[in-house]
Motif scaffolding. Structure first.
Motif, short mmCIF file in Angstrom:
data_model
loop_
_atom_site.label_atom_id
_atom_site.label_comp_id
_atom_site.label_asym_id
_atom_site.label_seq_id
_atom_site.Cartn_x
_atom_site.Cartn_y
_atom_site.Cartn_z
N GLY A 53 114.85 77.39 52.08
CA GLY A 53 113.89 78.42 51.70
C GLY A 53 113.32 79.11 52.93
N LEU A 54 112.98 80.40 52.76
CA LEU A 54 112.24 81.17 53.77
C LEU A 54 111.00 81.69 53.09
CD1 LEU A 54 111.90 82.77 56.49
CD2 LEU A 54 113.16 84.63 55.37
N HIS A 55 109.84 81.45 53.72
CA HIS A 55 108.58 81.95 53.15
C HIS A 55 107.90 82.85 54.18
CE1 HIS A 55 104.97 82.04 50.68
NE2 HIS A 55 104.28 81.86 51.79
N LEU A 56 107.46 84.00 53.73
CA LEU A 56 106.74 84.93 54.60
C LEU A 56 105.84 85.80 53.74
CD1 LEU A 56 109.17 87.75 55.83
CD2 LEU A 56 109.55 86.35 53.80
N SER A 57 104.99 86.59 54.39
CA SER A 57 104.04 87.40 53.64
C SER A 57 104.02 88.83 54.14
CB SER A 57 102.63 86.81 53.75
OG SER A 57 102.01 87.20 54.97
N GLY A 58 103.36 89.67 53.37
CA GLY A 58 103.24 91.08 53.72
C GLY A 58 102.38 91.34 54.93
N ILE A 59 101.65 90.33 55.39
CA ILE A 59 100.84 90.51 56.60
C ILE A 59 101.73 90.85 57.79
CG2 ILE A 59 99.37 89.28 58.25
CD1 ILE A 59 98.15 87.81 55.85
N ASN A 60 102.92 90.28 57.85
CA ASN A 60 103.86 90.60 58.94
C ASN A 60 104.15 92.10 58.99
OD1 ASN A 60 104.48 87.84 59.84
ND2 ASN A 60 105.41 87.62 57.84
N LEU A 61 104.22 92.71 57.82
CA LEU A 61 104.53 94.14 57.76
C LEU A 61 103.35 94.99 58.19
CD1 LEU A 61 106.32 94.07 54.28
CD2 LEU A 61 107.37 93.90 56.55
N ALA A 62 102.14 94.45 58.02
CA ALA A 62 100.94 95.23 58.30
C ALA A 62 100.58 95.27 59.78
CB ALA A 62 99.76 94.66 57.51
N LEU A 63 101.06 94.30 60.56
CA LEU A 63 100.58 94.15 61.93
C LEU A 63 101.18 95.14 62.91
CD1 LEU A 63 100.48 90.25 62.20
CD2 LEU A 63 98.59 91.83 61.77
N ASP A 99 104.98 97.80 63.90
CA ASP A 99 106.42 98.00 63.74
C ASP A 99 107.23 96.81 64.23
OD1 ASP A 99 106.00 100.49 62.62
OD2 ASP A 99 106.20 101.56 64.54
N ALA A 100 106.78 96.17 65.32
CA ALA A 100 107.55 95.05 65.88
C ALA A 100 107.61 93.89 64.89
CB ALA A 100 106.92 94.59 67.19
N THR A 101 106.48 93.51 64.32
CA THR A 101 106.47 92.38 63.39
C THR A 101 107.11 92.75 62.06
OG1 THR A 101 104.21 92.96 62.72
CG2 THR A 101 104.45 91.29 64.42
N ALA A 102 106.98 94.01 61.67
CA ALA A 102 107.63 94.45 60.43
C ALA A 102 109.15 94.34 60.56
CB ALA A 102 107.22 95.88 60.09
N GLN A 103 109.70 94.80 61.68
CA GLN A 103 111.14 94.72 61.88
C GLN A 103 111.61 93.27 62.00
OE1 GLN A 103 113.26 97.28 61.50
NE2 GLN A 103 111.36 98.35 60.94
N ALA A 104 110.79 92.42 62.60
CA ALA A 104 111.13 91.00 62.70
C ALA A 104 111.17 90.36 61.31
CB ALA A 104 110.12 90.28 63.58
N ALA A 105 110.22 90.71 60.46
CA ALA A 105 110.20 90.17 59.11
C ALA A 105 111.40 90.66 58.31
CB ALA A 105 108.90 90.56 58.42
N LEU A 106 111.72 91.94 58.44
CA LEU A 106 112.87 92.48 57.72
C LEU A 106 114.17 91.82 58.20
CD1 LEU A 106 111.83 96.24 57.66
CD2 LEU A 106 111.89 94.67 55.71
N ALA A 107 114.28 91.56 59.49
CA ALA A 107 115.46 90.88 60.02
C ALA A 107 115.57 89.47 59.47
CB ALA A 107 115.40 90.84 61.55
N ALA A 108 114.44 88.78 59.33
CA ALA A 108 114.44 87.43 58.77
C ALA A 108 114.94 87.45 57.34
CB ALA A 108 113.04 86.83 58.85
N VAL A 109 114.46 88.41 56.57
CA VAL A 109 114.85 88.51 55.16
C VAL A 109 116.33 88.85 55.03
CG1 VAL A 109 114.52 89.91 53.09
CG2 VAL A 109 112.54 89.02 54.32
N GLN A 110 116.80 89.78 55.86
CA GLN A 110 118.22 90.14 55.81
C GLN A 110 119.11 88.96 56.15
OE1 GLN A 110 118.21 93.43 58.53
NE2 GLN A 110 117.09 94.79 57.13
N ALA A 111 118.69 88.16 57.15
CA ALA A 111 119.48 86.99 57.54
C ALA A 111 119.46 85.94 56.44
CB ALA A 111 118.93 86.41 58.84
#
Length: 347
Positions: free
Chosen positions: A140-150, A152-164
């Motif tokens: 499982g991978l768990h994350l939250s929308g806070i990553n997207l709010a902080l 562009d760098a953290t948003a792209q990191a979160a999106l990369a995690a989800v894609q992987a």
């Protein structure tokens, strides 16, 4: 005392991605700096879930970035103390993300002041995380929308995690965790970015307001249960991959006396727990994270949907009696509340 790891749950490995924070708050119910003292706790949305799940007996790994100083090391040490794997934390020069909590009382609400701009985590880009390695053997991978709010760098990191995770077939749980103060001038990007992760999620923690924001809809039903049902229908229609959506509902009498219940929708039905009275609340910060951890625990243990939801709301109720950000209750504590074990001193 934490319960020993359960043989059925130790094999369940979950990876958590998000910012680790230091919380500063005045003692008791004082206003900030009413006296020259501050109490310190470490937390963060995903870290709170990781801590609680580790205590419940799961193999939990935290992925984040921390300052390479005494604050960052102390934070990592707190996670390790509760059994969270911290070997994948990234350290760099910079500052720790902070938030200040002014605890409410009676009719004076609690208030949060964030101080996390330009933290180490906020400055760490997607290329710092090797997700193919980090997600190896994960269930499982768990994350939250806070990553997207902080930013562009953290948003792209979160999106990369989800894609992987999607590529590797790792189930994704996503807590919408919409915080308008954190989005700031980027708030117009929120619906699109939140939707991008929601579309890949197997499980979403979010209420009707979250779904309405993401999908640009309105659920005008007077009853909270009807609003959640309508939101669930819209979410399942929008996101074919989604299997479950879960949330807590809350009746507010004042800061100290409230009532809590749980809601869950699947593609076939909707469930709601009984309502639990919460009197004399100690600390409600992290209650949603405690709910998420309890829910993920129930799924990992292959509990029925009904028992999973009951376990999650019981865990959230217990968090209100524990100072700090994370729920430190073990499985036996939660099961005792579910069984209405009473309030006698345990000797």
């Amino acid at each position: 005392m934490h319960n020993p790891s359960h043989p059925q749950t130790r094999k369940h490995r979950c990876v958590f991605f998000g910012e680790l924070l230091m919380r500063l708050s005045p003692p008791g119910h004082e206003l900030p700096l009413q006296s020259p003292r501050m109490e310190v706790h470490f937390g963060g949305a995903e870290a709170n879930v990781a801590t609680s799940m580790a205590i419940l007996g799961h193999d939990c790994a935290m992925v984040s970035a921390l300052p390479d100083n005494v604050l960052g090391r102390a934070c990592a040490g707190e996670l390790r103390r509760h059994g969270v794997d911290t070997t994948h934390l990234h350290y760099a020069e910079g500052r720790m993300g902070l938030y200040f909590l002014s605890p409410g009382a009676m009719h004076r609400p609690s208030e949060v002041l964030y101080d996390r701009v330009d933290s180490v985590f906020a400055r760490t880009g997607a290329d710092a995380y090797d997700w193919s390695r980090l997600l190896a053997d994960a269930q499982g991978l768990h994350l939250s929308g806070i990553n997207l709010a902080l930013g562009d760098a953290t948003a792209q990191a979160a999106l990369a995690a989800v894609q992987a995770a999607h590529k590797a077939g790792v189930p994704i749980s996503f807590d919408c965790n919409f915080r308008s103060k954190l989005w700031g001038s980027r708030i117009e990007q929120a619906p699109a970015l939140l939707s991008e992760i929601a579309a890949q999620a197997d499980l979403i923690f979010g209420n009707d307001r979250d779904i309405a924001l993401i999908l640009g809809l309105d659920f005008p039903h007077a009853d909270a249960t009807d609003r959640f049902r309508a939101a669930g229908t819209a979410a399942f229609s929008a996101w074919p991959r989604l299997r479950r959506i879960a949330a807590t509902g809350r009746h507010l009498h004042n800061v100290s006396d409230q009532a809590l219940f749980g809601l869950m929708a699947t593609r076939d039905r909707m469930l709601q727990t009984s309502t639990h009275a919460l009197t004399g609340i100690v600390d409600r910060i992290g209650a949603g994270d405690a709910f998420a951890a309890g829910f993920l625990h129930g799924l990992a243990r292959k509990m029925s949907d009904e028992t999973t939801l009951d376990f999650a709301i019981a865990a959230a109720c217990l968090k209100h009696a524990i100072p700090g950000d994370a729920n430190l209750s073990c499985e036996a504590d939660v099961l005792a509340l579910m069984a209405q074990g009473g309030f006698e001193v345990k000797r």
